[in-house]
Scaffold this active site. Structure first.
Site, mmCIF file in Angstrom:
data_model
loop_
_atom_site.group_PDB
_atom_site.id
_atom_site.type_symbol
_atom_site.label_atom_id
_atom_site.label_comp_id
_atom_site.label_asym_id
_atom_site.label_seq_id
_atom_site.Cartn_x
_atom_site.Cartn_y
_atom_site.Cartn_z
ATOM 1 C CE LYS A 22 25.364 -35.416 -8.108
ATOM 2 N NZ LYS A 22 26.603 -35.166 -7.358
ATOM 3 N NE ARG A 92 34.213 -33.495 -1.560
ATOM 4 C CZ ARG A 92 35.018 -33.040 -0.609
ATOM 5 N NH1 ARG A 92 35.405 -31.796 -0.599
ATOM 6 N NH2 ARG A 92 35.421 -33.837 0.348
ATOM 7 C CB CYS A 116 26.491 -28.633 -3.177
ATOM 8 S SG CYS A 116 25.468 -28.921 -4.621
ATOM 9 N NE ARG A 121 31.032 -31.601 0.068
ATOM 10 C CZ ARG A 121 30.358 -31.902 -1.033
ATOM 11 N NH1 ARG A 121 29.801 -30.958 -1.738
ATOM 12 N NH2 ARG A 121 30.262 -33.135 -1.442
ATOM 13 N N PRO A 122 36.449 -30.714 3.931
ATOM 14 C CG PRO A 122 37.346 -31.380 5.991
ATOM 15 C CD PRO A 122 36.053 -31.003 5.317
ATOM 16 C CG ASP A 309 23.248 -36.922 -1.522
ATOM 17 O OD1 ASP A 309 23.701 -35.998 -0.824
ATOM 18 O OD2 ASP A 309 23.964 -37.654 -2.239
HETATM 19 N N1 EPU Z 1 34.913 -35.264 5.175
HETATM 20 C C1 EPU Z 1 36.009 -34.805 5.879
HETATM 21 N N2 EPU Z 1 37.259 -35.028 5.342
HETATM 22 C C2 EPU Z 1 37.425 -35.667 4.172
HETATM 23 C C3 EPU Z 1 36.311 -36.133 3.465
HETATM 24 C C4 EPU Z 1 35.059 -35.914 3.992
HETATM 25 O O1 EPU Z 1 35.874 -34.216 6.953
HETATM 26 O O2 EPU Z 1 38.589 -35.821 3.756
HETATM 27 C C5 EPU Z 1 33.565 -35.020 5.725
HETATM 28 C C6 EPU Z 1 32.760 -34.097 4.818
HETATM 29 O O3 EPU Z 1 33.037 -32.733 5.082
HETATM 30 C C7 EPU Z 1 31.335 -34.496 5.163
HETATM 31 C C8 EPU Z 1 31.439 -35.994 5.450
HETATM 32 O O4 EPU Z 1 32.823 -36.231 5.734
HETATM 33 O O5 EPU Z 1 30.919 -33.817 6.299
HETATM 34 C C9 EPU Z 1 30.992 -36.888 4.311
HETATM 35 O O6 EPU Z 1 31.798 -36.664 3.158
HETATM 36 P P1 EPU Z 1 32.087 -37.776 2.054
HETATM 37 O O7 EPU Z 1 33.521 -37.694 1.710
HETATM 38 O O8 EPU Z 1 31.526 -39.080 2.493
HETATM 39 O O9 EPU Z 1 31.210 -37.232 0.863
HETATM 40 P P2 EPU Z 1 31.698 -36.815 -0.592
HETATM 41 O O10 EPU Z 1 32.486 -37.911 -1.195
HETATM 42 O O11 EPU Z 1 32.247 -35.445 -0.566
HETATM 43 C C10 EPU Z 1 29.605 -37.891 -1.710
HETATM 44 C C11 EPU Z 1 28.548 -37.416 -2.666
HETATM 45 C C12 EPU Z 1 27.608 -36.476 -1.946
HETATM 46 C C13 EPU Z 1 26.983 -37.210 -0.765
HETATM 47 C C14 EPU Z 1 28.082 -37.736 0.162
HETATM 48 C C15 EPU Z 1 27.569 -38.551 1.327
HETATM 49 C C16 EPU Z 1 29.705 -37.392 -4.772
HETATM 50 C C17 EPU Z 1 30.260 -36.605 -5.896
HETATM 51 N N3 EPU Z 1 29.178 -36.708 -3.774
HETATM 52 O O12 EPU Z 1 30.302 -36.713 -1.313
HETATM 53 O O13 EPU Z 1 26.593 -36.169 -2.879
HETATM 54 O O14 EPU Z 1 26.140 -36.344 -0.057
HETATM 55 O O15 EPU Z 1 28.994 -38.565 -0.604
HETATM 56 O O16 EPU Z 1 26.828 -39.636 0.872
HETATM 57 O O17 EPU Z 1 29.701 -38.614 -4.802
HETATM 58 C C18 EPU Z 1 25.010 -34.828 -3.991
HETATM 59 O O18 EPU Z 1 24.976 -35.694 -4.876
HETATM 60 O O19 EPU Z 1 24.192 -33.867 -3.933
HETATM 61 C C19 EPU Z 1 26.039 -34.919 -2.961
HETATM 62 C C20 EPU Z 1 26.364 -33.891 -2.174
#
Ligand code: EPU
Length: 420
Positions: A22, A92, A116, A121-122, A309
């Protein structure tokens, strides 16, 4: 409302191949749109998040064709639209509009992004990187139908190749900045980039499109004003592999899982193999046979740390295998919502801050509600182990990321079906 109906107690045994990933498929679809060229992507998982992202891009005029698991981007002459947040709140990955749309239209009305509810998640890391590249952004309330809705307006007229430091190695921000850099001339450097396998998948794909990228934690990107067409294959989903291996631990099972890059699952295997088990690891498949309790101390961390995850599914496997464990969640503030549901099933647990303490438990079937995608998947594993019958409600959250979970577990001897 549809729900899963599960009869617990069967050992899970057999051979399966996993669906495409995914979290690789979603940004790769966005990169295909960003390229502005015809693209073909094989092994796309047929899950709701993929359909939702395709729907959003269709609003911009992108034409897709889905044939089985093969997605073709036929045409991406984009026109400007204002997306209804009811669409973007579903996932997201609607944040990948930033990387896909801005290099083409130079302006984006970014609606509220969903996904989710795991914490705040900013998008600050995405936004600061965009500004470093010469972008401007501001908030604006826009009238959509009968509502006034908040948007972030992003404008990108002057592109400045530069060095960007990420305060945290965010997966999504790294991918968005890679996409933006891919259509710029000159070298962009991204320091403290995410190194998750899904980021690597995006890098490999962008290279096929003609972008020159080197490095790992420090990425150097040389984009092109015009990219090429390519054929891509989405790798197997490491998280679904983890679900299967942990369901094997939970049910004292014996399974072979194939269709993925096995190195990606070593952070999980290193925890499982501390308990007596038989494991054989080949480059694209793993066989695991285990009848021992899991005794695990784990904390989630960016790759190659233990994946957030799989945190919920690991907790269920520890409890159900008669094991004991301590699991700490370091990535998201709010990822223990499934614990209340597990307690209804008899789980002996205690949450203190971001730490979950787990003691071996005899789970019994119950009516429970999926709180989010992975928490929901963990409850399914709990249902497969529990004595009696379990109903898991709110499965639309699970279907966002899993292509037919009942079929997957039925192939391994689990008794689970979706009912109305
Ligand atoms: N964060 C910030 N500011 C930002 C971006 C992120 O503070 O601008 C924080 C988030 O709030 C979080 C942490 O950094 O606490 C990690 O966020 P990241 O950006 O790495 O994650 P993401 O891109 O939002 C992806 C996956 C998630 C997975 C995470 C970590 C996708 C669509 N989602 O999310 O997958 O948990 O990386 O590996 O790729 C899932 O598949 O169930 C899922 C939640």
């Amino acid at each position: 409302m549809r729900e899963y109906f599960i009869k617990g107690g069967n050992r899970l045994c057999g051979n399966v191949t996993v669906q495409g990933s995914k979290n690789s498929a979603l940004p790769i679809i966005a990169c295909a749109v960003m390229s502005g060229e015809k693209q073909v992507i094989h092994n796309v998982p047929l899950i709701d998040d993929v359909f939702s992202l395709i729907n959003i891009f269709e609003q911009y005029g992108v034409v897709f064709q889905l044939n089985g698991h093969t997605l073709t981007v036929e045409q991406s002459n984009l026109s400007e639209v204002i997306i209804d947040p009811d669409m973007s709140k579903k996932l997201r990955s609607s944040s990948y509009l930033i990387g896909a749309i801005l290099p083409n239209l130079k302006r984006l009305y970014l609606p509220i992004i969903g996904g989710c509810s795991l914490g705040l998640r900013p998008l600050d890391i995405h936004f600061r990187g965009f500004e470093a590249l010469g972008g401007e952004l501001f908030k604006e309330n826009i009238i959509v139908g009968e509502k006034v809705l908040p948007y972030t307006v992003m404008k990108w007229e002057r592109m400045i190749p530069t060095i960007i430091y990420l305060r945290y190695p965010s997966v999504g921000a790294t991918i968005n900045l890679l996409m933006l850099s891919s259509r710029m001339e000159g070298e962009v450097v991204i320091v403290n980039a995410g190194v998750e396998p899904e980021v690597k998948a995006v890098i490999d794909y962008l290279k096929k499109l003609g972008v020159v990228i080197s490095g790992n934690k420090i990425l150097k990107v040389r984009g092109k004003s015009r990219l090429k067409s390519a054929i891509e294959y989405i790798n197997g989903d490491r998280i679904v592999v983890g679900d299967i291996l942990l369901s094997v631990c939970a049910t004292s099972g014996d399974c072979e899982v194939g269709g993925f890059e096995s190195n990606e699952i070593l952070p999980l295997l290193s925890k499982i193999t501390k308990s007596p088990c038989k494991v054989s690891v080949k480059s694209d498949k793993i066989r695991l046979s285990i009848r021992s309790p899991l005794k695990v101390i784990a904390e989630t961390a960016p790759y190659p740390g233990f994946p957030t995850d799989l945190q919920a599914q690991l907790s269920v496997a520890i409890l159900a295998s008669n094991g004991i464990g301590v699991v700490r969640e370091n990535i998201f503030e709010n990822r223990f919502k499934y614990v209340n549901e597990l307690q209804k099933m008899g789980a002996r647990t205690k949450v203190k801050g971001n730490t979950l303490y787990l003691m071996s438990s005899k789970l019994v079937g119950q009516r429970v509600t999926a709180p989010d995608l992975r928490g929901g998947s963990a409850l399914v594993i709990a249902g497969l182990v529990a004595r009696g019958y379990t109903n898991v409600e709110n499965i639309s959250l699970i279907e966002r990321g899993y292509e037919n979970l009942p079929d997957l577990y039925s192939r391994l001897g689990g008794e689970i079906k979706a009912i109305e």
